[in-house]
Structures are given as structure tokens and as C-alpha cells.
Design a protein around this motif. Structure first.
Motif, PDB file in Angstrom:
ATOM      1  N   VAL A 122     -61.254 -11.872  10.246  1.00 57.41           N
ATOM      2  CA  VAL A 122     -59.970 -11.733   9.547  1.00 57.41           C
ATOM      3  C   VAL A 122     -59.717 -12.955   8.655  1.00 57.41           C
ATOM      4  N   ALA A 123     -60.010 -14.136   9.174  1.00 54.08           N
ATOM      5  CA  ALA A 123     -59.821 -15.354   8.390  1.00 54.08           C
ATOM      6  C   ALA A 123     -60.677 -15.326   7.125  1.00 54.08           C
ATOM      7  N   ALA A 124     -61.898 -14.844   7.239  1.00 50.89           N
ATOM      8  CA  ALA A 124     -62.773 -14.752   6.069  1.00 50.89           C
ATOM      9  C   ALA A 124     -62.182 -13.820   5.020  1.00 50.89           C
ATOM     10  N   GLN A 125     -61.615 -12.711   5.451  1.00 46.42           N
ATOM     11  CA  GLN A 125     -60.994 -11.771   4.516  1.00 46.42           C
ATOM     12  C   GLN A 125     -59.761 -12.379   3.847  1.00 46.42           C
ATOM     13  N   ILE A 126     -58.963 -13.092   4.613  1.00 46.76           N
ATOM     14  CA  ILE A 126     -57.780 -13.750   4.052  1.00 46.76           C
ATOM     15  C   ILE A 126     -58.209 -14.774   3.008  1.00 46.76           C
ATOM     16  N   ASN A 127     -59.216 -15.577   3.345  1.00 42.34           N
ATOM     17  CA  ASN A 127     -59.681 -16.590   2.401  1.00 42.34           C
ATOM     18  C   ASN A 127     -60.297 -15.966   1.152  1.00 42.34           C
ATOM     19  N   ALA A 128     -60.996 -14.860   1.290  1.00 37.42           N
ATOM     20  CA  ALA A 128     -61.559 -14.172   0.123  1.00 37.42           C
ATOM     21  C   ALA A 128     -60.439 -13.644  -0.770  1.00 37.42           C
ATOM     22  N   LEU A 148     -56.592 -17.013  -6.696  1.00 39.33           N
ATOM     23  CA  LEU A 148     -56.799 -18.251  -7.443  1.00 39.33           C
ATOM     24  C   LEU A 148     -57.566 -17.985  -8.728  1.00 39.33           C
ATOM     25  N   ARG A 149     -58.613 -17.153  -8.643  1.00 37.70           N
ATOM     26  CA  ARG A 149     -59.365 -16.805  -9.859  1.00 37.70           C
ATOM     27  C   ARG A 149     -58.479 -16.083 -10.866  1.00 37.70           C
ATOM     28  N   ALA A 150     -57.590 -15.234 -10.392  1.00 37.57           N
ATOM     29  CA  ALA A 150     -56.671 -14.532 -11.293  1.00 37.57           C
ATOM     30  C   ALA A 150     -55.739 -15.528 -11.978  1.00 37.57           C
ATOM     31  N   ALA A 151     -55.248 -16.495 -11.230  1.00 40.34           N
ATOM     32  CA  ALA A 151     -54.363 -17.506 -11.816  1.00 40.34           C
ATOM     33  C   ALA A 151     -55.118 -18.340 -12.851  1.00 40.34           C
ATOM     34  N   GLN A 152     -56.359 -18.678 -12.560  1.00 37.49           N
ATOM     35  CA  GLN A 152     -57.172 -19.427 -13.511  1.00 37.49           C
ATOM     36  C   GLN A 152     -57.425 -18.606 -14.770  1.00 37.49           C
ATOM     37  N   PHE A 153     -57.648 -17.314 -14.596  1.00 35.23           N
ATOM     38  CA  PHE A 153     -57.840 -16.424 -15.737  1.00 35.23           C
ATOM     39  C   PHE A 153     -56.598 -16.442 -16.629  1.00 35.23           C
ATOM     40  N   MET A 154     -55.436 -16.348 -15.997  1.00 38.17           N
ATOM     41  CA  MET A 154     -54.190 -16.333 -16.775  1.00 38.17           C
ATOM     42  C   MET A 154     -53.984 -17.651 -17.516  1.00 38.17           C
ATOM     43  N   GLN A 205     -56.246 -19.432 -18.765  1.00 43.39           N
ATOM     44  CA  GLN A 205     -57.193 -19.496 -19.871  1.00 43.39           C
ATOM     45  C   GLN A 205     -57.037 -18.343 -20.862  1.00 43.39           C
ATOM     46  N   ALA A 206     -56.152 -17.407 -20.554  1.00 41.72           N
ATOM     47  CA  ALA A 206     -55.993 -16.232 -21.423  1.00 41.72           C
ATOM     48  C   ALA A 206     -55.442 -16.655 -22.777  1.00 41.72           C
ATOM     49  N   ALA A 207     -56.097 -16.190 -23.832  1.00 44.66           N
ATOM     50  CA  ALA A 207     -55.659 -16.510 -25.187  1.00 44.66           C
ATOM     51  C   ALA A 207     -54.438 -15.685 -25.575  1.00 44.66           C
ATOM     52  N   ASP A 208     -54.291 -14.506 -24.993  1.00 45.20           N
ATOM     53  CA  ASP A 208     -53.195 -13.602 -25.315  1.00 45.20           C
ATOM     54  C   ASP A 208     -51.994 -13.931 -24.423  1.00 45.20           C
ATOM     55  N   ALA A 209     -50.925 -14.391 -25.026  1.00 48.70           N
ATOM     56  CA  ALA A 209     -49.726 -14.779 -24.264  1.00 48.70           C
ATOM     57  C   ALA A 209     -49.092 -13.577 -23.576  1.00 48.70           C
ATOM     58  N   ARG A 210     -49.421 -12.359 -24.009  1.00 52.20           N
ATOM     59  CA  ARG A 210     -48.854 -11.156 -23.395  1.00 52.20           C
ATOM     60  C   ARG A 210     -49.662 -10.673 -22.212  1.00 52.20           C
ATOM     61  N   ALA A 211     -50.771 -11.322 -21.932  1.00 51.14           N
ATOM     62  CA  ALA A 211     -51.619 -10.909 -20.814  1.00 51.14           C
ATOM     63  C   ALA A 211     -50.816 -10.998 -19.517  1.00 51.14           C
ATOM     64  N   SER A 212     -51.036 -10.039 -18.646  1.00 52.59           N
ATOM     65  CA  SER A 212     -50.358 -10.084 -17.354  1.00 52.59           C
ATOM     66  C   SER A 212     -51.294  -9.554 -16.276  1.00 52.59           C
ATOM     67  N   LEU A 213     -50.990  -9.960 -15.074  1.00 56.43           N
ATOM     68  CA  LEU A 213     -51.784  -9.547 -13.934  1.00 56.43           C
ATOM     69  C   LEU A 213     -51.143  -8.334 -13.256  1.00 56.43           C
ATOM     70  N   PRO A 214     -51.925  -7.552 -12.545  1.00 53.68           N
ATOM     71  CA  PRO A 214     -51.354  -6.467 -11.770  1.00 53.68           C
ATOM     72  C   PRO A 214     -50.370  -7.021 -10.727  1.00 53.68           C
ATOM     73  N   GLU A 215     -49.464  -6.206 -10.281  1.00 57.36           N
ATOM     74  CA  GLU A 215     -48.397  -6.610  -9.369  1.00 57.36           C
ATOM     75  C   GLU A 215     -48.896  -7.399  -8.159  1.00 57.36           C
ATOM     76  N   GLY A 216     -50.004  -6.992  -7.554  1.00 56.85           N
ATOM     77  CA  GLY A 216     -50.485  -7.631  -6.345  1.00 56.85           C
ATOM     78  C   GLY A 216     -50.933  -9.079  -6.534  1.00 56.85           C
ATOM     79  N   PHE A 217     -51.141  -9.503  -7.767  1.00 54.99           N
ATOM     80  CA  PHE A 217     -51.602 -10.872  -8.029  1.00 54.99           C
ATOM     81  C   PHE A 217     -50.479 -11.798  -8.455  1.00 54.99           C
ATOM     82  N   ARG A 218     -49.269 -11.304  -8.560  1.00 53.79           N
ATOM     83  CA  ARG A 218     -48.158 -12.170  -8.994  1.00 53.79           C
ATOM     84  C   ARG A 218     -47.498 -12.813  -7.826  1.00 53.79           C
TER      85      ARG A 218
END
Length: 74
Positions: free
Chosen positions: A41-47, A53-59, A61-74
Motif C-alpha cells: 500500500v505504501a508503494a502505491q501511495i508513493n507512486a 509531483l510530475r504533473a505539478a512539474q509539467f504545469m 514548465q507548460a508554455a500555455d498559460a491556459r493549460a490545466s490538469l485533470p481534477e484528480g491532480f489539483r
């Protein structure tokens, strides 16, 4: 949020520090299964957290200011 990363860390370290040498037979086998389940379970939580974290890093670096993440990543 009810549970935080530090709570998981503390729980995992408590498992590692658990020292009950009186466990034998079925009780020991049950504890081993429990430890494996907690680890899984801990491994799944950490994954999941790593994906967030990768989604936040993507945002960041996103060149498009209108880019947004799906609800589950906010």
C-alpha cells in the motif's frame, strides 16, 4: 487532508522498529503478511504522489498559460 506523507513515513518506520521476538508460527506468519500488505500500500501511495509531483512539474514548465490538469491532480 487527513493523512500526510509524514504519517506514512512514521508508520513505516514504526513497522521497521517493531521488535517482537516472541512471535512464532502462525503469529509470525500473520505479521509477515501484514508487513507485506503495508509495504504494498505504501508503494502505491508513493507512486501516486510521484505522479502528482510530475504533473505539478509539467504545469510549471507548460508554455500555455491556459493549460490545466485533470481534477484528480489539483
Amino acid at each position: 487532508m487527513r493523512n500526510k506523507q509524514i504519517d506514512l513515513d512514521n508508520h513505516l518506520f514504526a513497522e521497521l522498529e517493531r521488535d517482537d521476538e516472541s512471535l512464532t508460527g502462525e503469529a509470525l506468519e500473520a505479521e509477515i503478511k501484514r508487513a507485506r500488505a503495508v509495504s504494498s500500500v505504501a508503494a502505491q501511495i508513493n507512486a501516486s504522489r510521484a505522479n502528482s509531483l510530475r504533473a505539478a512539474q509539467f504545469m510549471d514548465q507548460a508554455a500555455d498559460a491556459r493549460a490545466s490538469l485533470p481534477e484528480g491532480f489539483r
